[in-house]
Design a protein around this motif. Structure first.
Motif, PDB file in Angstrom:
ATOM      1  N   PRO A  57       2.557 -68.189   8.008  1.00 47.75           N
ATOM      2  CA  PRO A  57       2.253 -67.048   8.884  1.00 47.75           C
ATOM      3  C   PRO A  57       0.988 -66.319   8.472  1.00 47.75           C
ATOM      4  O   PRO A  57       0.598 -66.329   7.295  1.00 47.75           O
ATOM      5  N   LEU A  58       0.348 -65.699   9.442  1.00 47.71           N
ATOM      6  CA  LEU A  58      -0.741 -64.785   9.179  1.00 47.71           C
ATOM      7  C   LEU A  58      -0.139 -63.392   9.000  1.00 47.71           C
ATOM      8  O   LEU A  58       0.731 -62.986   9.767  1.00 47.71           O
ATOM      9  N   LEU A  59      -0.587 -62.677   7.986  1.00 46.27           N
ATOM     10  CA  LEU A  59      -0.058 -61.342   7.701  1.00 46.27           C
ATOM     11  C   LEU A  59      -1.162 -60.324   7.936  1.00 46.27           C
ATOM     12  O   LEU A  59      -2.178 -60.324   7.239  1.00 46.27           O
ATOM     13  N   VAL A  60      -0.972 -59.470   8.926  1.00 44.26           N
ATOM     14  CA  VAL A  60      -2.000 -58.526   9.336  1.00 44.26           C
ATOM     15  C   VAL A  60      -1.643 -57.119   8.875  1.00 44.26           C
ATOM     16  O   VAL A  60      -0.504 -56.669   9.040  1.00 44.26           O
ATOM     17  N   ALA A  61      -2.624 -56.423   8.323  1.00 44.43           N
ATOM     18  CA  ALA A  61      -2.430 -55.016   7.974  1.00 44.43           C
ATOM     19  C   ALA A  61      -2.197 -54.220   9.252  1.00 44.43           C
ATOM     20  O   ALA A  61      -2.906 -54.390  10.245  1.00 44.43           O
ATOM     21  N   GLY A  62      -1.189 -53.373   9.228  1.00 47.86           N
ATOM     22  CA  GLY A  62      -0.872 -52.576  10.409  1.00 47.86           C
ATOM     23  C   GLY A  62      -0.464 -51.163  10.048  1.00 47.86           C
ATOM     24  O   GLY A  62      -0.260 -50.832   8.872  1.00 47.86           O
ATOM     25  N   PRO A 100       3.536 -59.935  10.883  1.00 51.05           N
ATOM     26  CA  PRO A 100       3.402 -61.390  10.735  1.00 51.05           C
ATOM     27  C   PRO A 100       3.127 -62.050  12.081  1.00 51.05           C
ATOM     28  O   PRO A 100       3.794 -61.767  13.072  1.00 51.05           O
ATOM     29  N   LEU A 101       2.133 -62.920  12.112  1.00 51.95           N
ATOM     30  CA  LEU A 101       1.759 -63.630  13.334  1.00 51.95           C
ATOM     31  C   LEU A 101       1.726 -65.125  13.083  1.00 51.95           C
ATOM     32  O   LEU A 101       1.503 -65.573  11.960  1.00 51.95           O
ATOM     33  N   ALA A 149      -7.331 -57.670  10.251  1.00 56.82           N
ATOM     34  CA  ALA A 149      -7.419 -57.527   8.796  1.00 56.82           C
ATOM     35  C   ALA A 149      -6.289 -58.342   8.167  1.00 56.82           C
ATOM     36  O   ALA A 149      -5.204 -57.830   7.882  1.00 56.82           O
ATOM     37  N   LEU A 150      -6.561 -59.628   7.989  1.00 57.73           N
ATOM     38  CA  LEU A 150      -5.569 -60.539   7.427  1.00 57.73           C
ATOM     39  C   LEU A 150      -5.452 -60.323   5.926  1.00 57.73           C
ATOM     40  O   LEU A 150      -6.456 -60.119   5.229  1.00 57.73           O
ATOM     41  N   LEU A 151      -4.222 -60.399   5.433  1.00 56.93           N
ATOM     42  CA  LEU A 151      -3.946 -60.165   4.015  1.00 56.93           C
ATOM     43  C   LEU A 151      -3.433 -61.435   3.354  1.00 56.93           C
ATOM     44  O   LEU A 151      -2.544 -62.109   3.889  1.00 56.93           O
ATOM     45  N   LEU A 152      -3.974 -61.752   2.189  1.00 52.76           N
ATOM     46  CA  LEU A 152      -3.364 -62.779   1.352  1.00 52.76           C
ATOM     47  C   LEU A 152      -2.137 -62.168   0.688  1.00 52.76           C
ATOM     48  O   LEU A 152      -2.060 -60.951   0.491  1.00 52.76           O
ATOM     49  N   SER A 153      -1.165 -63.001   0.333  1.00 49.75           N
ATOM     50  CA  SER A 153       0.096 -62.480  -0.207  1.00 49.75           C
ATOM     51  C   SER A 153      -0.116 -61.630  -1.458  1.00 49.75           C
ATOM     52  O   SER A 153       0.629 -60.676  -1.697  1.00 49.75           O
ATOM     53  N   LYS A 154      -1.145 -61.930  -2.244  1.00 49.81           N
ATOM     54  CA  LYS A 154      -1.398 -61.169  -3.471  1.00 49.81           C
ATOM     55  C   LYS A 154      -1.792 -59.720  -3.185  1.00 49.81           C
ATOM     56  O   LYS A 154      -1.713 -58.861  -4.072  1.00 49.81           O
ATOM     57  N   LYS A 190       9.661 -72.534   8.600  1.00 46.20           N
ATOM     58  CA  LYS A 190       8.709 -72.587   7.486  1.00 46.20           C
ATOM     59  C   LYS A 190       8.134 -71.208   7.211  1.00 46.20           C
ATOM     60  O   LYS A 190       7.977 -70.804   6.052  1.00 46.20           O
ATOM     61  N   ALA A 191       7.824 -70.479   8.271  1.00 43.44           N
ATOM     62  CA  ALA A 191       7.291 -69.123   8.109  1.00 43.44           C
ATOM     63  C   ALA A 191       8.344 -68.207   7.491  1.00 43.44           C
ATOM     64  O   ALA A 191       8.027 -67.373   6.629  1.00 43.44           O
ATOM     65  N   ARG A 192       9.589 -68.348   7.909  1.00 43.89           N
ATOM     66  CA  ARG A 192      10.678 -67.536   7.342  1.00 43.89           C
ATOM     67  C   ARG A 192      10.780 -67.750   5.836  1.00 43.89           C
ATOM     68  O   ARG A 192      10.941 -66.800   5.063  1.00 43.89           O
ATOM     69  N   THR A 193      10.717 -69.014   5.426  1.00 42.36           N
ATOM     70  CA  THR A 193      10.827 -69.343   4.005  1.00 42.36           C
ATOM     71  C   THR A 193       9.693 -68.709   3.219  1.00 42.36           C
ATOM     72  O   THR A 193       9.901 -68.140   2.137  1.00 42.36           O
ATOM     73  N   ALA A 194       8.475 -68.779   3.759  1.00 42.06           N
ATOM     74  CA  ALA A 194       7.322 -68.192   3.081  1.00 42.06           C
ATOM     75  C   ALA A 194       7.451 -66.677   2.990  1.00 42.06           C
ATOM     76  O   ALA A 194       7.160 -66.077   1.949  1.00 42.06           O
ATOM     77  N   LEU A 195       7.903 -66.052   4.069  1.00 46.74           N
ATOM     78  CA  LEU A 195       8.056 -64.601   4.071  1.00 46.74           C
ATOM     79  C   LEU A 195       9.176 -64.156   3.135  1.00 46.74           C
ATOM     80  O   LEU A 195       9.084 -63.093   2.508  1.00 46.74           O
ATOM     81  N   LEU A 196      10.217 -64.945   3.033  1.00 46.07           N
ATOM     82  CA  LEU A 196      11.318 -64.646   2.122  1.00 46.07           C
ATOM     83  C   LEU A 196      10.814 -64.553   0.684  1.00 46.07           C
ATOM     84  O   LEU A 196      11.231 -63.680  -0.085  1.00 46.07           O
ATOM     85  N   GLN A 197       9.900 -65.441   0.329  1.00 44.83           N
ATOM     86  CA  GLN A 197       9.403 -65.486  -1.044  1.00 44.83           C
ATOM     87  C   GLN A 197       8.587 -64.248  -1.409  1.00 44.83           C
ATOM     88  O   GLN A 197       8.600 -63.819  -2.562  1.00 44.83           O
ATOM     89  N   VAL A 198       7.886 -63.672  -0.448  1.00 41.73           N
ATOM     90  CA  VAL A 198       7.025 -62.531  -0.783  1.00 41.73           C
ATOM     91  C   VAL A 198       7.600 -61.180  -0.365  1.00 41.73           C
ATOM     92  O   VAL A 198       7.202 -60.149  -0.914  1.00 41.73           O
TER      93      VAL A 198
END
Length: 202
Positions: free
Chosen positions: A126-131, A100-101, A166-171, A12-20
């Protein structure tokens, strides 16, 4: 300080990451908790798109020796001071990434005792963290490393810790990865909103 994370990338996380972020060769990992100095997956800009890299969690600056690595825990970078930081400033300007976490952990005090708590999304995304990432040459060859940016907590996490990733929304991903330093810093410090995470004592 964020010192324990989990980076299990589900289907499920892979699919979401693929989209963005587009297709990426995710590693099959299910190692549970990840600690500083362990290897983690990150995503960074590459040739007009994105690439996946595996890096040491714990930022390594050019010229850092073994003694310095043991003395300075550079697995977190304060989002408020990125521009002025001698350690992280150069990477903040040119080498931003997203980590991604599946979850991160903290130990809030409850009834006088520290309680291990897992923070994740209830929807399984997934949680997307600024790094920030870096590449330097060491005695054992090329070392790729990274750090997670942190920020003050949102109101729903105030009782957990005085910092959070520092979690990021996909936008806001493109702003963090490609915006000016000022734009990127604003995204890292303000992107996330309250009420998204679930907290589970483990």
């Amino acid at each position: 300080m964020c010192s324990r994370i989990e980076d299990v990338i589900t289907e499920k996380a892979r699919t979401a990451l693929l989209q963005v972020l587009g297709p990426l060769p995710w590693l099959e990992k299910a190692q549970g908790e990840v600690r500083p100095t362990d290897q983690i997956q990150l995503i960074r800009p590459y040739k007009g798109g994105h690439e996946l890299a595996l890096a040491r969690w714990g930022f390594v600056s050019a010229g850092m020796g073994t003694a310095a690595l043991k003395k300075y825990a550079m697995f977190n970078a304060r989002g408020e001071t990125l521009s002025e930081s001698r350690a992280f400033g150069p990477a903040f300007r040119t080498q931003r990434c997203v980590v991604p976490l599946s979850a991160f952990y903290e130990w809030p005090t409850v009834d006088g005792k520290k309680r291990k708590t897992r923070m994740s999304r209830p929807d399984g995304l997934p949680l997307l963290v600024a790094g920030l990432w870096n590449r330097c040459e060491g005695s054992e060859g090329t070392v790729e490393s990274c750090t997670l940016v942190t920020r003050p907590p949102t109101s729903d996490l105030l009782s957990v810790h005085d910092r959070m990733p520092a979690l990021l929304l996909s936008k806001d991903l493109e702003t963090w990865l490609h915006g000016t330093p000022e734009e990127a810093q604003t995204a890292a410090l303000t992107s996330w909103r309250t009420g998204v995470l679930q907290m589970q004592a483990v």
